[in-house]
Design a protein around this motif. Structure first.
Motif: not given
Length: 161
Positions: A15-23, A32-38, A148-157
């Protein structure tokens, strides 16, 4: 039925990958860091998704994972099967063969009403998962939580910095 936490992680990651630019590929460590996962465990789930053709991976300094096909072509069942495997949830061990009056020539997986009922339930569950796509989830999230889409993109950035 209980599925592994890997299913939840894989669904959220897709789901998170859907909000990132293609490619744009994202390293497993950043996903993993996005949610604090191992990272090692999430990477295992990502490799299973890659084997199933749900995500693709690119190696190198700009490498990582991205969806391998459009989210409208990835069902929830695709993700569950990639992580958990294709086996049915209920396995009939033909217990009736051990009961009184059992006929050793009968395949009780077919004639046992318990087995048939469980198989029908499993098929209904799989039909429901197959009817929902990652794109459907994305649309539901965007309706319920428009930021959520904007927050996700900003968090990955921020994680890339």
């Amino acid at each position: 039925m209980r599925m592994s936490e890997g299913v939840e992680w894989a669904l959220h990651t897709c789901l998170n990958l859907t909000w990132l630019p293609a490619g744009q590929a994202v390293p497993a460590a950043k996903l993993a860091e996005f949610y604090g996962l191992p990272a090692a465990y999430l990477n295992k789930q990502l490799q299973a998704l890659a084997r199933a053709g749900i995500v693709s991976s690119t190696s190198g300094p700009r490498g990582g994972f991205q969806l391998a096909r459009g989210p409208e072509h990835i069902t929830l069942l695709d993700v569950v099967v990639a992580i958990e495997g294709p086996e049915e949830a209920f396995r009939c061990d033909q217990l009736l063969k051990q009961g009184p009056g059992a006929d050793p020539t009968v395949d009780y997986r077919q004639s046992c009403l318990v087995s048939r009922g469980m198989r029908r339930a499993d098929l209904a569950w799989r039909r429901e998962l197959a009817a929902q796509t990652i794109a459907d989830l994305r649309a539901d999230v965007e309706r319920a939580y428009p930021a959520t889409p904007g927050n996700t993109v900003n968090r990955f950035a921020a994680l890339r910095a």
